[in-house]
Design an enzyme around this catalytic site. Structure first.
Site, mmCIF file in Angstrom:
data_model
loop_
_atom_site.group_PDB
_atom_site.id
_atom_site.type_symbol
_atom_site.label_atom_id
_atom_site.label_comp_id
_atom_site.label_asym_id
_atom_site.label_seq_id
_atom_site.Cartn_x
_atom_site.Cartn_y
_atom_site.Cartn_z
ATOM 1 N N TYR A 77 -14.463 42.170 -1.944
ATOM 2 C CA TYR A 77 -15.784 42.144 -2.562
ATOM 3 C C TYR A 77 -15.817 42.979 -3.834
ATOM 4 O O TYR A 77 -16.367 42.549 -4.852
ATOM 5 C CB TYR A 77 -16.854 42.618 -1.572
ATOM 6 C CG TYR A 77 -16.975 41.743 -0.343
ATOM 7 C CD1 TYR A 77 -16.957 40.356 -0.437
ATOM 8 C CD2 TYR A 77 -17.107 42.302 0.913
ATOM 9 C CE1 TYR A 77 -17.056 39.549 0.690
ATOM 10 C CE2 TYR A 77 -17.218 41.509 2.047
ATOM 11 C CZ TYR A 77 -17.192 40.131 1.927
ATOM 12 O OH TYR A 77 -17.301 39.343 3.038
ATOM 13 N N ASN A 125 -13.882 47.535 7.649
ATOM 14 C CA ASN A 125 -13.229 46.327 7.140
ATOM 15 C C ASN A 125 -12.796 46.553 5.690
ATOM 16 O O ASN A 125 -13.361 45.995 4.754
ATOM 17 C CB ASN A 125 -14.157 45.120 7.277
ATOM 18 C CG ASN A 125 -13.426 43.808 7.080
ATOM 19 O OD1 ASN A 125 -12.316 43.774 6.542
ATOM 20 N ND2 ASN A 125 -14.052 42.727 7.502
ATOM 21 N N GLU A 168 -23.569 42.424 3.984
ATOM 22 C CA GLU A 168 -23.180 43.595 4.748
ATOM 23 C C GLU A 168 -21.752 43.389 5.220
ATOM 24 O O GLU A 168 -21.361 42.265 5.530
ATOM 25 C CB GLU A 168 -24.068 43.807 5.980
ATOM 26 C CG GLU A 168 -25.485 44.227 5.680
ATOM 27 C CD GLU A 168 -26.430 43.059 5.430
ATOM 28 O OE1 GLU A 168 -27.551 43.295 4.963
ATOM 29 O OE2 GLU A 168 -26.041 41.895 5.691
ATOM 30 N N VAL A 223 -12.469 32.977 7.321
ATOM 31 C CA VAL A 223 -11.287 32.138 7.126
ATOM 32 C C VAL A 223 -10.471 32.211 8.410
ATOM 33 O O VAL A 223 -10.155 33.307 8.894
ATOM 34 C CB VAL A 223 -10.446 32.597 5.915
ATOM 35 C CG1 VAL A 223 -9.156 31.798 5.813
ATOM 36 C CG2 VAL A 223 -11.259 32.484 4.624
ATOM 37 N N ILE A 243 -18.977 34.810 6.308
ATOM 38 C CA ILE A 243 -17.894 34.179 5.556
ATOM 39 C C ILE A 243 -16.625 34.436 6.347
ATOM 40 O O ILE A 243 -16.312 35.577 6.686
ATOM 41 C CB ILE A 243 -17.801 34.690 4.101
ATOM 42 C CG1 ILE A 243 -16.700 33.938 3.338
ATOM 43 C CG2 ILE A 243 -17.657 36.188 4.038
ATOM 44 C CD1 ILE A 243 -16.764 34.108 1.837
#
Length: 153
Positions: A122, A115, A110, A78, A76
């Site tokens: 999340y 991060n 994962e 951006v 995912i």
């Protein structure tokens, strides 16, 4: 900062034609980016792959592998020019919705232990840490652990 107006934001299935642009975005985001081959393999394997566009420009993309009643979020992203506008959350919500349409009961992912921004996103979306994958991600100097996270859908 708020997301751009909804009428400019669209989602559509990823295609091979998108890979030239995606392959330019990917290395600006990751030290060990996915290759065009990784994306092609995912598309040709039938993974659920989506592009998020703003006014016709690719702002983000995500891929989910569906296995039985589980959705595994593989990537995912951006684009940097669109970060800080809530679009990561918007894209994640869309991928959760897609997973629910495929009757997934759980979503897993994962994320690098370093991060913190992604982990916070999340967690704010209800994902919980369910494990640690040692030496999962490559780094310039070795390997980094990954936090395994899950969400009941």
């Amino acid at each position: 900062m708020s997301a751009l107006p909804q009428q400019h934001l669209t989602f559509r299935p990823m295609s091979d034609d998108d890979l030239a642009v995606i392959s330019q975005i990917e290395p600006t985001l990751y030290s060990h980016p996915w290759t065009v081959g990784n994306f092609k393999d995912s598309l040709h394997s039938g993974y659920s792959a989506w592009v998020m566009e703003i006014s016709g420009n690719i702002a983000g993309y995500a891929l989910v592998m569906m296995v039985l009643d589980e959705a595994h979020l593989l990537n995912i992203s951006v684009a940097q020019a669109y970060q800080g506008q809530g679009l990561g959350r918007t894209l994640l919500l869309y991928m959760i919705e897609i997973s629910q349409r495929h009757q997934a009961a759980n979503m897993f992912l994962e994320v690098r232990v370093s991060n913190h921004k992604a982990i916070a996103l999340y967690e704010s979306m209800g994902f919980c840490e369910i494990g640690l994958r040692r030496h999962y991600y490559p780094t310039k100097t070795g390997r980094e652990d990954a936090v395994l996270m899950g969400l009941a859908l």
